[in-house]
Write an enzyme that holds these catalytic residues in place. Structure first.
Site, mmCIF file in Angstrom:
data_model
loop_
_atom_site.group_PDB
_atom_site.id
_atom_site.type_symbol
_atom_site.label_atom_id
_atom_site.label_comp_id
_atom_site.label_asym_id
_atom_site.label_seq_id
_atom_site.Cartn_x
_atom_site.Cartn_y
_atom_site.Cartn_z
ATOM 1 N N PRO A 9 37.404 -17.122 -65.511
ATOM 2 C CA PRO A 9 37.086 -18.243 -64.042
ATOM 3 C C PRO A 9 35.728 -18.081 -63.363
ATOM 4 O O PRO A 9 35.713 -16.697 -63.031
ATOM 5 C CB PRO A 9 38.204 -17.669 -63.858
ATOM 6 N N ASN A 10 35.509 -19.025 -62.315
ATOM 7 C CA ASN A 10 34.214 -18.724 -61.168
ATOM 8 C C ASN A 10 32.637 -18.700 -61.660
ATOM 9 O O ASN A 10 32.657 -18.154 -61.113
ATOM 10 C CB ASN A 10 34.780 -17.596 -60.628
ATOM 11 N N ARG A 17 28.493 -18.629 -56.201
ATOM 12 C CA ARG A 17 29.522 -18.338 -55.082
ATOM 13 C C ARG A 17 28.749 -17.336 -54.506
ATOM 14 O O ARG A 17 28.028 -16.389 -55.481
ATOM 15 C CB ARG A 17 29.797 -18.520 -56.565
ATOM 16 N N TYR A 22 27.059 -11.675 -56.142
ATOM 17 C CA TYR A 22 26.793 -12.147 -57.455
ATOM 18 C C TYR A 22 25.561 -12.273 -57.685
ATOM 19 O O TYR A 22 25.278 -13.072 -58.779
ATOM 20 C CB TYR A 22 27.745 -13.286 -57.403
ATOM 21 N N ASN A 73 33.359 -11.285 -69.275
ATOM 22 C CA ASN A 73 33.388 -10.771 -68.065
ATOM 23 C C ASN A 73 34.949 -11.377 -67.730
ATOM 24 O O ASN A 73 34.155 -13.183 -67.412
ATOM 25 C CB ASN A 73 31.994 -11.067 -67.218
ATOM 26 N N ALA A 76 38.592 -12.709 -62.252
ATOM 27 C CA ALA A 76 40.108 -12.134 -61.226
ATOM 28 C C ALA A 76 40.212 -12.351 -62.797
ATOM 29 O O ALA A 76 41.902 -11.034 -62.784
ATOM 30 C CB ALA A 76 40.715 -13.384 -60.881
ATOM 31 N N ASP A 86 45.951 -8.727 -75.663
ATOM 32 C CA ASP A 86 46.628 -8.894 -76.007
ATOM 33 C C ASP A 86 45.331 -9.509 -76.935
ATOM 34 O O ASP A 86 45.538 -8.870 -78.023
ATOM 35 C CB ASP A 86 47.538 -9.423 -76.318
ATOM 36 N N GLU A 97 33.568 -4.935 -71.951
ATOM 37 C CA GLU A 97 33.636 -5.784 -70.648
ATOM 38 C C GLU A 97 32.829 -5.089 -69.442
ATOM 39 O O GLU A 97 32.060 -3.938 -68.957
ATOM 40 C CB GLU A 97 35.494 -4.060 -70.338
ATOM 41 N N HIS A 99 31.050 -6.691 -65.759
ATOM 42 C CA HIS A 99 31.198 -6.657 -64.412
ATOM 43 C C HIS A 99 29.863 -6.725 -63.633
ATOM 44 O O HIS A 99 29.006 -5.826 -63.493
ATOM 45 C CB HIS A 99 32.104 -5.957 -63.861
ATOM 46 N N SER A 101 29.752 -7.074 -60.019
ATOM 47 C CA SER A 101 29.543 -6.146 -58.405
ATOM 48 C C SER A 101 30.623 -4.817 -59.487
ATOM 49 O O SER A 101 31.490 -4.806 -60.494
ATOM 50 C CB SER A 101 30.395 -6.761 -58.482
ATOM 51 N N ARG A 106 35.655 -2.296 -54.263
ATOM 52 C CA ARG A 106 35.713 -3.383 -53.439
ATOM 53 C C ARG A 106 37.130 -3.385 -53.668
ATOM 54 O O ARG A 106 37.326 -2.375 -53.230
ATOM 55 C CB ARG A 106 35.044 -4.461 -54.284
HETATM 56 C C1 DQA Z 1 33.739 -10.183 -61.011
HETATM 57 C C2 DQA Z 1 34.974 -8.563 -60.710
HETATM 58 C C3 DQA Z 1 36.222 -9.315 -60.262
HETATM 59 O O1 DQA Z 1 36.808 -9.015 -59.144
HETATM 60 C C4 DQA Z 1 35.884 -10.888 -59.384
HETATM 61 O O2 DQA Z 1 37.030 -10.909 -59.810
HETATM 62 C C5 DQA Z 1 34.909 -12.095 -60.444
HETATM 63 C C6 DQA Z 1 33.684 -10.913 -60.979
HETATM 64 C C7 DQA Z 1 32.283 -9.292 -61.390
HETATM 65 O O3 DQA Z 1 31.556 -9.646 -62.153
HETATM 66 O O4 DQA Z 1 31.990 -8.247 -60.580
HETATM 67 O O5 DQA Z 1 35.132 -13.125 -60.889
HETATM 68 O O6 DQA Z 1 34.524 -9.738 -62.727
#
Ligand code: DQA
Length: 140
Positions: A9-10, A17, A22, A73, A76, A86, A97, A99, A101, A106
């Site tokens: 998401p996002n 954003r 980011y 990624n 949230a 799962d 995984e 990210h 950031s 944070r």
């Molecule tokens: C994120 C970090 C998450 O906490 C956040 O909700 C994101 C982006 C990152 O890539 O740093 O949407 O996954």
């Protein structure tokens, strides 16, 4: 090697954003201008993004027999989703995984990941380069 990159998401709003966190590049821009040219000849990269938890789970299920590994990624959902964890456990593929950031630097709620225990490893805090490092980890 065939690798699927999954964004949650996002992350469709990368570039717009919170650019101080980011960056100012869209994921599509990064993929076409940096990641694909870098990966050329080393692996095949496909990309999927959704803001919907169930659709991300369906994409993970759909990767069975189609991909050798996944870079995810989950945005949230990383910090909330037992269902995604799962799914990662269920598909039996190596999942990294990532990210953009450093989530550990944070807010406290970002320090918990439901995904880390079911992934082969986690990469965070290197900006968009976290994705390339994730792909590289799978290749190795
Ligand atoms: C994120 C970090 C998450 O906490 C956040 O909700 C994101 C982006 C990152 O890539 O740093 O949407 O996954």
């Amino acid at each position: 090697m065939k690798i699927l990159i999954v964004n949650g998401p996002n992350l469709n709003l990368l570039g717009l954003r919170e650019p101080s966190i980011y960056g100012d590049t869209s994921f599509e821009g990064y993929l076409e201008n940096v990641l694909r040219p870098w990966s050329d000849g080393r692996c095949t990269l496909d990309y999927y993004q959704s803001n919907v938890e169930g659709e991300l789970i369906n994409a993970l299920h759909g990767a069975i027999g189609q991909y050798d590994g996944i870079v995810i990624n989950a945005g949230a959902y990383t910090h909330t989703s037992v269902a995604l964890a799962d799914a990662i456990k269920a598909i039996g593929l190596p999942v990294v995984e990532v990210h953009i950031s450093n989530v550990c630097k944070r807010e406290e709620f970002r320090h918990t990941s439901y995904l880390t225990p079911v992934c082969v490893g986690a990469i965070m805090g290197f900006g968009m380069d976290s994705y390339r490092l994730g792909v590289e980890a799978l290749l190795k």
